[in-house]
Write an enzyme that holds these catalytic residues in place. Sequence first.
Site, PDB file in Angstrom:
ATOM      1  N   CYS A   1     -24.087 -22.893  36.994  1.00  0.00           N
ATOM      2  CA  CYS A   1     -23.668 -21.512  36.725  1.00  0.00           C
ATOM      3  C   CYS A   1     -24.759 -20.800  35.923  1.00  0.00           C
ATOM      4  O   CYS A   1     -25.115 -21.247  34.837  1.00  0.00           O
ATOM      5  CB  CYS A   1     -22.348 -21.473  35.959  1.00  0.00           C
TER       6      CYS A   1
ATOM      7  N   GLY B   1     -24.208 -14.253  49.135  1.00  0.00           N
ATOM      8  CA  GLY B   1     -24.080 -13.459  50.370  1.00  0.00           C
ATOM      9  C   GLY B   1     -25.187 -13.780  51.362  1.00  0.00           C
ATOM     10  O   GLY B   1     -26.029 -14.655  51.117  1.00  0.00           O
TER      11      GLY B   1
HETATM   12  C1  SIN Z   1     -20.903 -20.144  38.980  1.00  0.00           C
HETATM   13  O1  SIN Z   1     -21.904 -19.489  39.263  1.00  0.00           O
HETATM   14  O2  SIN Z   1     -20.928 -21.369  39.004  1.00  0.00           O
HETATM   15  C2  SIN Z   1     -19.637 -19.474  38.588  1.00  0.00           C
HETATM   16  C3  SIN Z   1     -19.746 -18.017  38.404  1.00  0.00           C
HETATM   17  C4  SIN Z   1     -19.260 -17.581  37.073  1.00  0.00           C
HETATM   18  O3  SIN Z   1     -18.097 -17.823  36.718  1.00  0.00           O
HETATM   19  O4  SIN Z   1     -20.045 -16.979  36.326  1.00  0.00           O
END
Ligand code: SIN
Length: 303
Positions: free
Chosen positions: A131, A218
């Site tokens: 993330c 995307g």
């Molecule tokens: C992620 O990118 O793994 C999750 C996205 C987020 O909650 O920021």
Amino acid sequence: MQVDMSVNLLGLKLKNPVMPASGCFGFGKEYSKYYDLNKLGAIVVKATTQKARLGNPTPRVAEVTCGMLNSIGLANPGLDKVLSDELPWLKSYSLPVIVNVAGETVEEYCSVVDRISRSKLAHAIELNVSCPNVAQGGLSFGADSKVLSELLKRVRGVCSLPLIVKLSPNVTDIVEIGLAAQEAGADAISLINTLIGMKIDINTGRPVLARKVGGLSGPAIKPVAIRMVYQLADVLKLPIIGIGGIYTAEDVIEFIMAGASAVQIGTANFTNPMAMPDIIDDLERYMKEKGIKDLDQIRGCAL
Ligand code: SIN
């Protein structure tokens, strides 16, 4: 002609290779109003952390050419609520439930994985080490092969479920990271998470997202994802779940040809809530038309 779309992933029987990408499907409740979730190959739920998280300040999503940026910040109700209110509901469906787990520290990852493993409410863990939207944890665990190895060795010790590790494209050498994950005990790899991006409002001259940067997803990222799946399929023994800009059955076929065992669909769900059932129907049609009896026939053929 009968076609077999099923996939055996880490001993889990998937009717087809299609599942949602974590964070693009919540815990499934909203989408269950549109179609029977049993249509899917598996379910992957939103990243779960020890404590509830409100996530980042808004605006935290923005549309861009060929995709979107998000800076959600791992908003989720926290482990207790996920175990009491979200996962039990999914037991009424006959498909594997994969729980995405995130954390700020090794201890947090271990404690969440341990409780989910023992809950009997999940069939596999997807470890989120990718993330890009948090100051602590997330990508900082997935960008360095030594840090990742240490984390995985500790998590492996408490994880009795199949362990999928979700990797980031925001690294210099994906092969080095993939090999480290394999060596440290991952059972499968999923990739790619989002690419770090930014949008500036030219009227205000300021970044659109409150946190300034966010993850790009995307159609724009599909070629990067195909390249990374291909690179890892070439060197790893582990199954790979391909993610990144999948909108059509043809996109699924391309990922399978690059070596993926299954795929996750993210951003497409936001523009069309029926994206996944539509893609599954189209995949069956495509396979019939092209005389593809099962996915093994084409898996990794590009390698
Ligand atoms: C992620 O990118 O793994 C999750 C996205 C987020 O909650 O920021």
